[in-house]
Design a protein around this motif. Structure first.
Motif, short mmCIF file in Angstrom:
data_model
loop_
_atom_site.label_atom_id
_atom_site.label_comp_id
_atom_site.label_asym_id
_atom_site.label_seq_id
_atom_site.Cartn_x
_atom_site.Cartn_y
_atom_site.Cartn_z
N ALA A 94 8.53 2.79 -8.38
CA ALA A 94 8.55 4.33 -8.42
C ALA A 94 7.39 5.09 -7.82
O ALA A 94 7.48 6.28 -7.24
CB ALA A 94 8.80 4.94 -9.96
N LEU A 95 6.14 4.67 -8.14
CA LEU A 95 4.97 5.16 -7.42
C LEU A 95 4.34 4.58 -6.47
O LEU A 95 3.28 4.55 -6.18
CB LEU A 95 4.00 5.31 -8.82
N GLY A 96 5.19 3.62 -5.72
CA GLY A 96 4.83 2.90 -4.59
C GLY A 96 3.96 1.58 -5.10
O GLY A 96 3.94 1.31 -6.27
N HIS A 97 3.13 1.03 -4.15
CA HIS A 97 2.67 -0.25 -4.24
C HIS A 97 1.20 0.09 -4.51
O HIS A 97 0.39 1.04 -3.85
CB HIS A 97 2.81 -1.22 -3.18
N ARG B 232 4.01 -4.50 9.29
CA ARG B 232 3.94 -3.48 8.28
C ARG B 232 5.24 -2.91 8.31
O ARG B 232 5.93 -2.40 9.25
CB ARG B 232 3.00 -2.37 8.65
N PHE B 233 5.98 -2.89 7.11
CA PHE B 233 7.26 -2.29 6.78
C PHE B 233 7.21 -1.13 5.80
O PHE B 233 6.75 -1.13 4.84
CB PHE B 233 8.09 -3.43 6.12
N LEU B 234 7.88 -0.26 6.36
CA LEU B 234 8.21 1.03 5.23
C LEU B 234 9.28 0.48 4.15
O LEU B 234 10.53 0.10 4.67
CB LEU B 234 8.47 2.26 6.10
N ASP B 235 8.85 0.80 3.03
CA ASP B 235 9.64 0.10 2.00
C ASP B 235 10.64 1.23 1.53
O ASP B 235 10.36 2.03 0.62
CB ASP B 235 8.74 -0.30 0.90
N LEU B 236 11.92 1.45 1.93
CA LEU B 236 12.84 2.16 1.22
C LEU B 236 13.57 1.56 0.19
O LEU B 236 14.76 1.97 -0.09
CB LEU B 236 14.00 2.78 2.60
N GLY B 237 13.16 0.48 -0.37
CA GLY B 237 13.75 -0.29 -1.56
C GLY B 237 13.14 -0.19 -2.58
O GLY B 237 13.53 -0.09 -3.76
N GLU C 209 0.95 -1.22 -0.02
CA GLU C 209 0.05 -0.11 0.20
C GLU C 209 0.77 1.35 -0.14
O GLU C 209 1.56 1.80 1.00
CB GLU C 209 -0.87 -0.13 1.21
N GLY C 210 0.96 1.97 -1.17
CA GLY C 210 1.96 2.97 -1.32
C GLY C 210 3.39 2.84 -1.07
O GLY C 210 4.06 1.89 -1.46
N SER C 211 3.83 3.28 0.24
CA SER C 211 5.21 3.12 0.81
C SER C 211 5.42 1.90 1.66
O SER C 211 6.34 1.66 2.05
CB SER C 211 5.64 4.41 1.42
N THR D 254 6.61 8.77 -4.42
CA THR D 254 5.53 9.33 -3.73
C THR D 254 5.57 9.15 -2.12
O THR D 254 4.49 9.58 -1.49
CB THR D 254 4.56 8.54 -4.09
N ILE D 255 6.49 8.69 -1.47
CA ILE D 255 6.59 8.91 -0.03
C ILE D 255 6.44 10.10 0.50
O ILE D 255 6.63 11.02 0.09
CB ILE D 255 8.04 8.27 0.33
#
Length: 393
Positions: A43-46, A31-36, A20-22, A368-369
């Protein structure tokens, strides 16, 4: 017994089932913040609504017909790329690796058709990464990439990163092109200074050779411009693109000037899946978003905020970090520890990062983060750093 999935990756014990997004969501609910971002792919998140809509709309109409026929979605995406870049023409692939193969073929065919078939050598650089095909590993040249896979494809020279004398010494009558990433990704987030890229362009013009840029990882708004070379105000002759252009759907491309592509006539290259309606429908949606001036302005604002927060993290842990480097939302934490230790500690703290060479941890978040998500992600990296220090003591 060998696993059913060929064990060429050392995979983390994570099983993501939703994005979901970032954010990435593990099957156990964490839930993990995705910095990869799938290594600069998402590029536009999930599950970006515009990409979901483009994919599902096209999926209900037509997926694949092959390049034996005209493909309207492919034409539309090519037109968008040509309008937004230096290029006159585009060939669509499925990946950056395939784009590398074509870029090498295109350069060599150009000189063959110019009655200079001896100009087959391509100069590349230490620390580079151009995919894992025969041409890609030969272009990189490192032992890590090539050991056990010989004989290597001939026709590549390698010079140290930043060594101008070695570069000039490598240019002889057999050299047809220079291949470089404006920002090395796998090599440790090493940006090529603008004056060096300008110098490369001038060198190629002076010697009458082609400049090939690999923007597979640093392209598609990742650095705050549509393509990273735009910061230096120069243009290549051939450029490789992939990753972000599909926003998570497999898609790549080779962009070229009319002159550089002049040897690639009917029958000289092909791809079964490249540029199919499904991929290009998604690619069009990506381009419509990332080419908006307001979007690029927002990327640069977020990049500045992320860098500021990371500089604070480095200042808080001088025993673990050397500094921050990179451009836009393609940043690296240069470590005094093994990068994988921070990556693994991040898993426990709910943040995803990617290791790289030169003792660097890559930070490649969705473009988009939000600022709130950036703050939370760096807080989690702070906890991960504390965990690494505790494990060391």
């Amino acid at each position: 017994m060998i696993p059913s999935v060929l064990p060429t990756y050392s995979r983390a014990p994570l099983h993501f089932v939703k994005g979901e997004g970032s954010w990435l969501i593990e099957e156990d609910g964490r839930r993990f913040l995705d910095l990869g971002a799938g290594i600069a792919v998402n590029a536009l998140g999930h599950a970006h609504p515009a990409l979901v809509r483009a994919l599902t709309d096209q999926a209900q109409k037509l997926w694949h017909v092959s390049n034996l026929y005209e493909i309207p979605q492919q034409q539309a995406l090519a037109d968008k790329l040509v309008a937004a870049s230096f290029a006159n023409t585009v060939f669509f692939t499925n990946s950056g690796t395939e784009s590398c193969e074509l870029a090498v073929k295109m350069a060599r065919k150009y000189w063959y058709d110019k009655s200079q078939p001896e100009k087959t050598t391509i100069v590349a650089f230490e620390g580079s990464f151009h995919g894992r095909s025969s041409a890609g590993i030969a272009a990189a040249g490192s032992e890590k990439m090539t050991k056990g896979f010989g004989p290597l494809l001939p026709g590549f020279k390698h010079v140290p990163w930043g060594d101008h004398e070695a570069l000039h010494a490598a240019i002889d009558d057999t050299v047809g092109a220079i291949l470089i990433e404006p920002v090395q990704g796998e090599g440790g987030i090493r940006p090529l200074p603008d004056h060096c890229l300008k110098g490369l362009r001038a060198l190629c013009d002076d010697k009458g050779i082609l400049l090939i840029l690999d923007e597979v990882q640093c392209g598609v708004a990742r650095t705050g411009r549509l393509f990273a070379h735009e910061w230096a105000g120069v243009t290549p002759d051939i450029m490789m693109v992939a990753k972000g252009i599909g926003g998570g759907f497999p898609l790549g491309a080779v962009l070229a000037t009319q002159e550089a592509a002049s040897g690639m006539t009917a029958g000289t290259h092909g791809s079964t899946y490249g540029g199919n309606p499904l991929a290009c429908a998604v690619g069009c949606a990506v381009m419509d978003i990332v080419t908006e001036p307001a979007f690029l302005e927002a990327v640069n604002a977020r990049a500045g905020y992320l860098r500021q927060k990371l500089e604070g993290l480095v200042a808080s842990h001088p025993d673990l970090f050397e500094g921050v480097r990179g451009l836009g939302l393609m940043l690296g934490l240069q470590c005094k520890i093994a990068p994988i230790d921070l990556v693994k500690a991040g898993y426990e703290c709910g943040v995803i990062t990617v290791p790289a060479a030169d003792n660097v941890v890559r930070l490649l978040p969705p473009l988009t983060i939000s600022e709130d998500e950036i703050s939370e992600a760096v807080n989690r990296l702070d906890f991960a750093a504390d965990a690494v220090r505790e494990a060391m003591s």
